[in-house]
Design a protein around this motif. Structure first.
Motif, PDB file in Angstrom:
ATOM      1  N   GLY A   6       0.849  -1.184   0.000  1.00 14.74           N
ATOM      2  CA  GLY A   6       0.000   0.000   0.000  1.00 14.74           C
ATOM      3  C   GLY A   6       0.880   1.226   0.000  1.00 14.74           C
ATOM      4  O   GLY A   6       1.840   1.307   0.777  1.00 14.74           O
ATOM      5  N   ILE A   7       0.589   2.173  -0.859  1.00 15.99           N
ATOM      6  CA  ILE A   7       1.367   3.409  -0.929  1.00 15.99           C
ATOM      7  C   ILE A   7       0.426   4.579  -0.724  1.00 15.99           C
ATOM      8  O   ILE A   7      -0.516   4.772  -1.487  1.00 15.99           O
ATOM      9  N   PHE A  19      -5.585   6.227   6.037  1.00 20.87           N
ATOM     10  CA  PHE A  19      -6.641   5.418   6.654  1.00 20.87           C
ATOM     11  C   PHE A  19      -7.303   4.507   5.621  1.00 20.87           C
ATOM     12  O   PHE A  19      -7.511   3.312   5.870  1.00 20.87           O
ATOM     13  N   LEU A  20      -7.644   5.052   4.455  1.00 28.51           N
ATOM     14  CA  LEU A  20      -8.323   4.225   3.450  1.00 28.51           C
ATOM     15  C   LEU A  20      -7.376   3.202   2.821  1.00 28.51           C
ATOM     16  O   LEU A  20      -7.794   2.072   2.527  1.00 28.51           O
ATOM     17  N   VAL A  21      -6.103   3.551   2.635  1.00 29.71           N
ATOM     18  CA  VAL A  21      -5.147   2.563   2.130  1.00 29.71           C
ATOM     19  C   VAL A  21      -4.979   1.444   3.167  1.00 29.71           C
ATOM     20  O   VAL A  21      -4.959   0.266   2.828  1.00 29.71           O
ATOM     21  N   ILE A  80      -1.627  -1.080  -3.957  1.00 25.00           N
ATOM     22  CA  ILE A  80      -2.778  -0.192  -3.807  1.00 25.00           C
ATOM     23  C   ILE A  80      -2.194   1.183  -3.543  1.00 25.00           C
ATOM     24  O   ILE A  80      -1.497   1.389  -2.549  1.00 25.00           O
ATOM     25  N   ILE A  81      -2.456   2.112  -4.456  1.00 27.60           N
ATOM     26  CA  ILE A  81      -1.842   3.434  -4.395  1.00 27.60           C
ATOM     27  C   ILE A  81      -2.923   4.477  -4.154  1.00 27.60           C
ATOM     28  O   ILE A  81      -3.902   4.541  -4.891  1.00 27.60           O
ATOM     29  N   GLY A  82      -2.725   5.285  -3.109  1.00 30.47           N
ATOM     30  CA  GLY A  82      -3.706   6.308  -2.766  1.00 30.47           C
ATOM     31  C   GLY A  82      -3.125   7.704  -2.757  1.00 30.47           C
ATOM     32  O   GLY A  82      -1.938   7.897  -2.481  1.00 30.47           O
ATOM     33  N   ILE A 132      -7.589   9.287  -9.607  1.00 34.56           N
ATOM     34  CA  ILE A 132      -7.462   7.855  -9.840  1.00 34.56           C
ATOM     35  C   ILE A 132      -6.960   7.592 -11.263  1.00 34.56           C
ATOM     36  O   ILE A 132      -6.138   6.692 -11.491  1.00 34.56           O
ATOM     37  N   SER A 133      -7.402   8.372 -12.223  1.00 31.00           N
ATOM     38  CA  SER A 133      -6.963   8.207 -13.606  1.00 31.00           C
ATOM     39  C   SER A 133      -5.454   8.377 -13.744  1.00 31.00           C
ATOM     40  O   SER A 133      -4.801   7.628 -14.485  1.00 31.00           O
ATOM     41  N   VAL A 134      -4.882   9.337 -13.025  1.00 31.18           N
ATOM     42  CA  VAL A 134      -3.428   9.538 -13.070  1.00 31.18           C
ATOM     43  C   VAL A 134      -2.713   8.291 -12.542  1.00 31.18           C
ATOM     44  O   VAL A 134      -1.729   7.817 -13.131  1.00 31.18           O
ATOM     45  N   ILE A 135      -3.210   7.744 -11.444  1.00 28.27           N
ATOM     46  CA  ILE A 135      -2.597   6.536 -10.866  1.00 28.27           C
ATOM     47  C   ILE A 135      -2.764   5.360 -11.817  1.00 28.27           C
ATOM     48  O   ILE A 135      -1.825   4.578 -12.037  1.00 28.27           O
ATOM     49  N   GLN A 136      -3.939   5.223 -12.403  1.00 29.25           N
ATOM     50  CA  GLN A 136      -4.162   4.123 -13.336  1.00 29.25           C
ATOM     51  C   GLN A 136      -3.302   4.266 -14.591  1.00 29.25           C
ATOM     52  O   GLN A 136      -2.804   3.270 -15.114  1.00 29.25           O
TER      53      GLN A 136
END
Length: 193
Positions: A6-7, A19-21, A80-82, A132-136
């Protein structure tokens, strides 16, 4: 056992994104994964300086915490990147991480690793999808396998709402989509393993 990293790309190490990651990682553990959380806000990562040494050697010329992160990424089965939403995109901490992953791209060292995204905005429609699009895009450019949070909600990933620290602890949709994402990343990583 699969390993899921998780990042959290937040400058806060104990904020809403972390928290969500962490929530997604707990669900990954329940699904049978070994997990680890990396908080970029607590690390020393310099920006890419476009020296192109990585193109010649396969390694970055900058000696900082990114070297250890790079090793962990190569060893994991999924990530999982947040990021919190900063002006409709990722934070500068996460952008430096993305740019500095260039040595991994040369020989596609993240190919077929499963990746998912979490974003936290100041409102329900606060730029989560563009973040999210940038991460994807980062994951796709590395030839990773991109997943969303899956059924029953089927979002692009974890989508949280929060401002001050602790807000996401009351965000049922953010918690549910993050849990679903952790489960989905782990399920697919296990199938591929």
């Amino acid at each position: 056992m699969v390993k899921i990293i998780g990042i959290s790309g937040s400058p806060r190490t104990d904020g809403n994104t972390s928290f969500l990651v962490e929530t997604a990682l707990k669900t990954a553990e329940e699904a049978g994964a070994e997990t680890e959380l990396i908080n970029l806000g607590a690390l020393n990562i310099e920006p890419c300086v476009a020296c192109d040494i990585c193109k010649a050697t396969g390694e970055c010329a900058i000696y900082d915490d990114m070297r250890e992160i790079t090793e962990k990424l190569m060893e994991c089965n999924g990530m999982i990147i947040g990021s919190p939403v900063y002006f409709g995109s990722v934070t500068s901490q996460l952008k430096m991480f993305i740019d500095r992953s260039r040595p991994l791209r040369g020989s596609f060292k993240l190919k077929d690793k499963v990746g998912g995204s979490i974003a936290v905005g100041g409102s329900r429609n606060g730029g989560q999808e563009s973040t999210i699009s940038v991460i994807q895009d980062f994951l796709l450019i590395h030839d990773a396998i991109v997943v969303g949070d899956g059924a029953p909600m089927a979002h692009y990933g974890g989508t949280g709402v929060g401002g001050p620290k602790g807000d996401t602890k009351n965000d049922e949709i953010g918690i549910e989509t993050s849990k679903n994402l952790g489960k989905r990343v782990t399920e697919l990583a296990k199938r591929l393993e």
